[in-house]
Design a protein around this motif. Structure first.
Motif, PDB file in Angstrom:
ATOM      1  N   CYS A   1       0.818  -1.213   0.000  1.00  0.00           N
ATOM      2  CA  CYS A   1       0.000   0.000   0.000  1.00  0.00           C
ATOM      3  C   CYS A   1       0.850   1.261   0.000  1.00  0.00           C
ATOM      4  O   CYS A   1       1.948   1.290   0.552  1.00  0.00           O
ATOM      5  CB  CYS A   1      -1.005  -0.014   1.154  1.00  0.00           C
ATOM      6  N   THR A   2       0.314   2.295  -0.617  1.00  0.00           N
ATOM      7  CA  THR A   2       1.073   3.527  -0.844  1.00  0.00           C
ATOM      8  C   THR A   2       1.527   4.229   0.435  1.00  0.00           C
ATOM      9  O   THR A   2       2.701   4.598   0.535  1.00  0.00           O
ATOM     10  CB  THR A   2       0.241   4.514  -1.699  1.00  0.00           C
ATOM     11  N   PRO A   3       0.641   4.443   1.422  1.00  0.00           N
ATOM     12  CA  PRO A   3       1.088   5.236   2.567  1.00  0.00           C
ATOM     13  C   PRO A   3       2.302   4.621   3.269  1.00  0.00           C
ATOM     14  O   PRO A   3       3.237   5.333   3.626  1.00  0.00           O
ATOM     15  CB  PRO A   3      -0.135   5.229   3.502  1.00  0.00           C
ATOM     16  N   CYS A   4       2.291   3.310   3.444  1.00  0.00           N
ATOM     17  CA  CYS A   4       3.385   2.657   4.147  1.00  0.00           C
ATOM     18  C   CYS A   4       4.640   2.621   3.276  1.00  0.00           C
ATOM     19  O   CYS A   4       5.719   3.016   3.703  1.00  0.00           O
ATOM     20  CB  CYS A   4       2.954   1.258   4.560  1.00  0.00           C
ATOM     21  N   ARG A   5       4.486   2.184   2.035  1.00  0.00           N
ATOM     22  CA  ARG A   5       5.643   2.031   1.150  1.00  0.00           C
ATOM     23  C   ARG A   5       6.323   3.367   0.859  1.00  0.00           C
ATOM     24  O   ARG A   5       7.526   3.515   1.029  1.00  0.00           O
ATOM     25  CB  ARG A   5       5.200   1.381  -0.157  1.00  0.00           C
ATOM     26  N   GLU A   6       5.531   4.343   0.424  1.00  0.00           N
ATOM     27  CA  GLU A   6       6.111   5.627   0.022  1.00  0.00           C
ATOM     28  C   GLU A   6       6.197   6.595   1.211  1.00  0.00           C
ATOM     29  O   GLU A   6       7.164   7.338   1.333  1.00  0.00           O
ATOM     30  CB  GLU A   6       5.243   6.286  -1.062  1.00  0.00           C
TER      31      GLU A   6
ATOM     32  N   LEU B   1      -6.324   5.361  -2.235  1.00  0.00           N
ATOM     33  CA  LEU B   1      -6.928   6.618  -2.654  1.00  0.00           C
ATOM     34  C   LEU B   1      -8.426   6.610  -2.366  1.00  0.00           C
ATOM     35  O   LEU B   1      -9.039   7.647  -2.186  1.00  0.00           O
ATOM     36  CB  LEU B   1      -6.671   6.778  -4.161  1.00  0.00           C
ATOM     37  N   CYS B   2      -9.006   5.431  -2.333  1.00  0.00           N
ATOM     38  CA  CYS B   2     -10.460   5.323  -2.219  1.00  0.00           C
ATOM     39  C   CYS B   2     -10.930   5.256  -0.769  1.00  0.00           C
ATOM     40  O   CYS B   2     -12.046   4.850  -0.519  1.00  0.00           O
ATOM     41  CB  CYS B   2     -10.950   4.082  -2.972  1.00  0.00           C
ATOM     42  N   VAL B   3     -10.070   5.673   0.167  1.00  0.00           N
ATOM     43  CA  VAL B   3     -10.478   5.568   1.571  1.00  0.00           C
ATOM     44  C   VAL B   3     -11.712   6.420   1.857  1.00  0.00           C
ATOM     45  O   VAL B   3     -11.913   7.469   1.234  1.00  0.00           O
ATOM     46  CB  VAL B   3      -9.344   5.971   2.549  1.00  0.00           C
ATOM     47  N   VAL B   4     -12.510   5.939   2.781  1.00  0.00           N
ATOM     48  CA  VAL B   4     -13.690   6.676   3.243  1.00  0.00           C
ATOM     49  C   VAL B   4     -13.773   6.502   4.765  1.00  0.00           C
ATOM     50  O   VAL B   4     -13.109   5.648   5.333  1.00  0.00           O
ATOM     51  CB  VAL B   4     -14.989   6.135   2.600  1.00  0.00           C
ATOM     52  N   GLU B   5     -14.590   7.326   5.375  1.00  0.00           N
ATOM     53  CA  GLU B   5     -14.756   7.209   6.825  1.00  0.00           C
ATOM     54  C   GLU B   5     -16.081   6.524   7.101  1.00  0.00           C
ATOM     55  O   GLU B   5     -17.110   6.964   6.591  1.00  0.00           O
ATOM     56  CB  GLU B   5     -14.699   8.604   7.458  1.00  0.00           C
ATOM     57  N   ILE B   6     -16.044   5.456   7.851  1.00  0.00           N
ATOM     58  CA  ILE B   6     -17.297   4.755   8.116  1.00  0.00           C
ATOM     59  C   ILE B   6     -17.626   4.757   9.600  1.00  0.00           C
ATOM     60  O   ILE B   6     -16.733   4.815  10.443  1.00  0.00           O
ATOM     61  CB  ILE B   6     -17.256   3.278   7.633  1.00  0.00           C
ATOM     62  N   THR B   7     -18.903   4.697   9.858  1.00  0.00           N
ATOM     63  CA  THR B   7     -19.344   4.506  11.237  1.00  0.00           C
ATOM     64  C   THR B   7     -20.256   3.283  11.237  1.00  0.00           C
ATOM     65  O   THR B   7     -21.223   3.223  10.482  1.00  0.00           O
ATOM     66  CB  THR B   7     -20.094   5.738  11.763  1.00  0.00           C
ATOM     67  N   HIS B   8     -19.860   2.319  12.026  1.00  0.00           N
ATOM     68  CA  HIS B   8     -20.639   1.093  12.103  1.00  0.00           C
ATOM     69  C   HIS B   8     -20.554   0.590  13.532  1.00  0.00           C
ATOM     70  O   HIS B   8     -19.467   0.534  14.097  1.00  0.00           O
ATOM     71  CB  HIS B   8     -20.087   0.050  11.121  1.00  0.00           C
TER      72      HIS B   8
ATOM     73  N   LYS C   1      -4.790  13.142  -0.040  1.00  0.00           N
ATOM     74  CA  LYS C   1      -3.794  14.132  -0.449  1.00  0.00           C
ATOM     75  C   LYS C   1      -2.393  13.574  -0.291  1.00  0.00           C
ATOM     76  O   LYS C   1      -1.536  13.760  -1.162  1.00  0.00           O
ATOM     77  CB  LYS C   1      -3.943  15.414   0.395  1.00  0.00           C
ATOM     78  N   LEU C   2      -2.167  12.896   0.822  1.00  0.00           N
ATOM     79  CA  LEU C   2      -0.837  12.308   1.020  1.00  0.00           C
ATOM     80  C   LEU C   2      -0.550  11.282  -0.072  1.00  0.00           C
ATOM     81  O   LEU C   2       0.524  11.280  -0.679  1.00  0.00           O
ATOM     82  CB  LEU C   2      -0.737  11.639   2.402  1.00  0.00           C
ATOM     83  N   VAL C   3      -1.535  10.414  -0.326  1.00  0.00           N
ATOM     84  CA  VAL C   3      -1.337   9.360  -1.317  1.00  0.00           C
ATOM     85  C   VAL C   3      -1.031   9.946  -2.694  1.00  0.00           C
ATOM     86  O   VAL C   3      -0.081   9.530  -3.365  1.00  0.00           O
ATOM     87  CB  VAL C   3      -2.564   8.421  -1.381  1.00  0.00           C
ATOM     88  N   ILE C   4      -1.792  10.946  -3.097  1.00  0.00           N
ATOM     89  CA  ILE C   4      -1.574  11.475  -4.447  1.00  0.00           C
ATOM     90  C   ILE C   4      -0.231  12.209  -4.533  1.00  0.00           C
ATOM     91  O   ILE C   4       0.478  12.119  -5.534  1.00  0.00           O
ATOM     92  CB  ILE C   4      -2.769  12.347  -4.928  1.00  0.00           C
TER      93      ILE C   4
END
Lengths: 617, 237
Positions: free
Chosen positions: A478-483, B50-57, B89-92
């Motif tokens: 996964c990107t966050p950990c790797r990069e 990139l497709c992360v979302v915040e869930i409440t369950h 933002k971090l991922v991109i």
């Protein structure tokens, strides 16, 4: 060996074994854990045996090569039982004297005794030694009572009794209820209640169900699980057997690092011995319960200690985690219900069953029960493995059991929980050690690494060290950990090299949170912790690096200069030899000088100077 | 119907088939969630984040990858929160540091209001989404490429970096690559991909090159087609 076909058969055999132990015979117990073996203990064991044979003393004394006793700092360790006489730093030449004086004539040998550093008093018995006094060694303590390669030794101290008890009188669900009531929480890092995990696996639909022992211990400086597997493999097997019975599992795996050769040897032998007696295999003790265990040796990737990566590795794929939105208890190894616990957790199970949940509950704090084993390492006088009740304070562990910081230096921080744990400063030393408290402090229990740092440790440098370790061990999926972890390390590099920029601390904080939130598995999820916790408690040190271009601890080479203090240098010449670049000039008994152009900041002069005449700025 | 579950995404009440993912449910409802390593033809992988979302369950709020997380009854999903945006933002930014030229990445960055990556540029080009490897395995059924090394040094590679013995030169890896890192060329009846030259089959009628011989052999074998099935090109049929 005969196969035991009923629980009664087992109990009969066990009492037979117990009776065969001659209580009058003196036991010379030699620690043969990996630490002591590295000191050359094997020669000591052979030496004792040869001496006993030569003097024909086999009837009065026995040599027992046991697992780790924990006090690795003082190895090789020899214990004389009965009497519990504790000898430390024992050499081969001491063997005849120990036999002659201590075993045959009951005299103690002064020079081999442990000297209390505070009082100067010589301590005779193990339980009076400061290192052991505050410990409660329910698990580790068994190590010295047995030879790990002998199943009979384990049976003689009551081993497999909990299994026999469970098989003869307890229903699987009752076993789980007992574990839930004891509130045994996973010792591998997460602290998840083991009983709940067992219960979920039992109730999950799927066949077969797997029971796994995670022995892929890989934290720098940690060797708790190693010492249990090496020193008492049967207790792990017994724990797994009880778990398998409760869960309804017939197949188990032990995933152990191949870098632990003695652990692999001893656990392999233990499985063979247990199988011969009918304690592992089909219809154990004549009941309907069948369970077999395979050993899977890991290839050395840290991430394989993560459960889903571990499953992938057993399945023959690359050790890469997958999202755990579906629990392993439902779909784990080969997509079947799987219960994975760590070595220490399994080792706690026979204890809970034989002494009962009520007893177990009496030890520890409200939500953390029992004891925890820590690998106490770093800048500490008494390096070794300690087993302490939950709730003990960090101060007690470090200053009473650990004997404080060497060379009279000042304590700075302690890192708990392995590479992705956090660093806890002095002001929190009186915090009780349990799952919840450590998390509150920005660290974690983890699997039990405890690295002590003194005033000469740079917190930016240490954060960089752990981050580098995790960067190397990231699987790269996964990107966050790797990069992200890599880029955080790049920023720390530049801070340590004196090129830190305004805003770097804030960037690290922002990245740390996003990496923790966004990573796929716990490796990435906790990787920023060493950075975040050191910023939280030692922000001024980061600022000194960035704004003042100084390393307050005197560690980061680009930010320090060594100087010789003209007042204190007495020209002893001790620093002269270790300097690799001949930067130090001056004659004996005259003031030395240090040529800054030649100095490479290795610190060799600083380390050897006995008069604090080398100063770091 | 028991095989449907009710959930909310950004406050909208939705119904989605049990077993489907949040990303699918969002797509069906025309709710935008950026993603890079997901393709409907492939098994969910969850790597780019990139497709992360915040869930409440069940009273618990957390960040999950919407491409893998399955919908559940009563699930509340927020696709745009501060935490979510920070991760994206971090991922991109991190991915841009690997490939700043990619239009796909730049478009996503623009939507996230990220102007440029603040990180040291270490241009490799490949963003390690793994679509090529997974397509080769799951769709083509060949498994000719894989990962080598781990962590930051991870790369997509052929076995032992040598001529890939199982590659059929179909070019699917290049086709799915979102950042056009994997490329191939065709010249004089030879397709070159993964540093290997693959001869192409000529149409027995017009002489035009149809496709790599190995690719056509693979189709004939897996689809049970007659030996001469691809002797004539589509144009001449």
């Amino acid at each position: 060996m005969k196969k035991l076909t009923t629980p009664q058969d087992f109990f009969d055999y066990q009492s037979e074994v117990k009776k065969s132990v001659d209580p009058k015979k003196t036991q010379i117990i030699i620690c043969a854990g990996s630490g002591c073996l590295a000191y050359g203990t094997q020669k000591l064991i052979d030496g004792f045996k040869a001496e006993i044979e030569q003097q024909n003393l086999q009837d009065v004394m026995d040599v027992r090569a046991s697992g780790c006793h924990g006090f690795c700092e003082r190895g090789p360790i020899v214990l004389i039982s009965p009497g519990n006489i504790f000898y430390q730093k024992v050499g081969l030449k001491d063997a005849p004297e120990i036999i002659e004086k201590t075993v045959l004539n009951g005299e103690t040998i002064e020079r081999l005794l442990y000297k209390d550093p505070q009082t100067g008093e010589k301590i005779i018995r193990e339980h009076d030694v400061g290192f052991y006094k505050k410990q409660q060694r329910f698990i580790l303590g068994q190590n010295s009572q047995i030879n790990p390669t002998s199943i009979n030794d384990y049976l003689a101290i009551g081993g497999y009794g909990a299994l026999a008890k469970v098989l003869s009188e307890t229903k699987p669900q009752e076993v789980i209820d007992e574990i839930i009531e004891a509130n045994l929480r996973g010792r591998g890092g997460g602290g998840f209640p083991a009983g709940w995990k067992w219960d979920s696996t039992r109730k999950a639909v799927g066949d077969p169900k797997y029971v796994i022992c995670n022995a892929d211990e890989g934290d720098p400086g940690a060797y708790m699980d190693r010492s249990i597997l090496e020193g008492n493999p049967h207790t792990v097997l017994e724990g797994m057997l009880i778990g398998a019975y409760a869960i309804g599992s017939s197949e188990g795996y032990i995933y152990v690092r191949n870098e632990y050769p003695l652990a692999v040897t001893n656990i392999t032998l233990a499985i063979e011995q247990a199988r011969e007696l009918g304690l592992i295999g089909k219809n154990i003790m004549g009941t309907d319960f069948s369970f077999d265990i395979q050993i899977n040796r890991g290839g050395g990737a840290f991430v394989c200690g993560e459960s889903s990566a571990l499953f992938a590795s057993i399945e023959g794929r690359a050790g890469e985690p997958r999202a755990k939105y579906v629990h392993a208890t439902d779909r784990g190894l080969y997509d079947k219900p799987t219960c994975l616990n760590n070595v220490e957790t399994w080792a706690n199970v026979p204890l809970v069953i034989s002494k009962g949940a009520k007893w177990y509950q009496s030890i520890g704090t409200e939500n953390s029960k029992g004891t925890k084993i820590f690998a106490l390492v770093g800048k500490i006088n008494n390096t070794g493995l300690v087993e302490v009740p939950m709730g003990i304070t960090l101060r007690e562990i470090i200053f009473e059991i650990g004997g404080g910081i060497p060379k009279g230096r000042k304590f700075k921080a302690v890192q708990t929980g392995g590479p992705s744990g956090g660093c806890i400063p002095e002001e929190y030393l009186d915090s009780p050690v349990d799952f919840d408290e450590l998390t509150k402090l920005g660290s974690m229990m983890g699997s039990g690494g405890m690295i002590v740092m003194d005033e000469r440790t740079c917190m930016v440098d240490i954060a960089r060290y752990f981050l580098q370790f995790l960067e190397d061990e990231s699987c790269g999926k996964c990107t966050p950990c790797r990069e992200g972890v890599h880029q955080m390390r790049v920023i720390l590099d530049r801070i340590c090299e004196g090129n830190g920029q305004e805003g770097d601390i804030e960037t690290l904080e922002w990245m740390g949170q996003a990496i923790a939130d966004g990573s796929l598995c716990a490796l990435g999820g906790s990787a920023p912790a060493p950075v975040l916790s050191t910023i939280r408690y030692f922000r001024d040190e980061y600022e000194a690096h960035i704004k003042d271009k100084k390393c307050p601890a005197g560690v980061c080479k680009a930010l320090i200069t060594y100087k010789i203090d003209s007042e204190t240098c007495n020209g002893c010449h001790l620093c002269f030899k270790p300097c690799p670049t001949d930067a130090i000039a001056g004659e004996k008994k005259k003031l030395h000088t240090l040529d800054q152009d030649k100095c490479i900041q290795c610190g060799a002069c600083y380390e050897v100077c006995k008069f604090d005449a080398v100063i770091v700025e | 119907m028991s095989d449907k579950v009710n959930l909310t995404i950004d406050g909208r009440k939705l119904e989605a088939p049990a077993g489907s993912t949040i990303l699918q449910a969002a797509k069906d409802a025309n709710i935008y969630i950026p993603h890079l390593c997901h393709n409907d033809e492939l098994k969910p992988y969850g790597a780019c984040r990139l497709c992360v979302v915040e869930i409440t369950h069940r009273n618990r709020t957390r960040i999950v990858a919407s491409c893998i997380y399955e919908v559940a009854e009563g699930l509340e999903v927020q696709t745009v929160t501060e935490r979510v945006l920070n991760v994206r933002k971090l991922v991109i930014e991190l991915l841009l540091s690997r490939n700043k030229k990619s239009q796909v990445l730049q478009d996503i960055a623009q939507k996230l209001e990220v102007e440029k990556s603040r990180f040291e540029l270490d241009i490799k080009g490949c963003i390690l989404c793994g679509m090529c490897i997974r397509t080769c395995k799951e769709v083509v059924g060949v498994n000719a490429i894989g990962y080598k090394s781990r962590g930051f040094t991870r790369e997509v590679a052929t076995p032992f970096d040598e001529t890939p013995p199982d590659c059929i030169a179909c070019g699917s890896c290049a086709y799915v690559c979102p950042v056009d890192f994997i490329q191939y060329s065709e010249k004089n009846g030879v397709r070159t991909i993964w540093n290997t030259e693959f001869p192409m089959q000529k149409c027995t009628k017009c002489g035009r090159h149809i496709a790599p011989v190995k690719q056509l052999d693979h189709f004939k074998e897996t689809l049970n087609l007659p030996e001469d099935h691809f002797d004539i090109c589509l144009h001449c049929r």
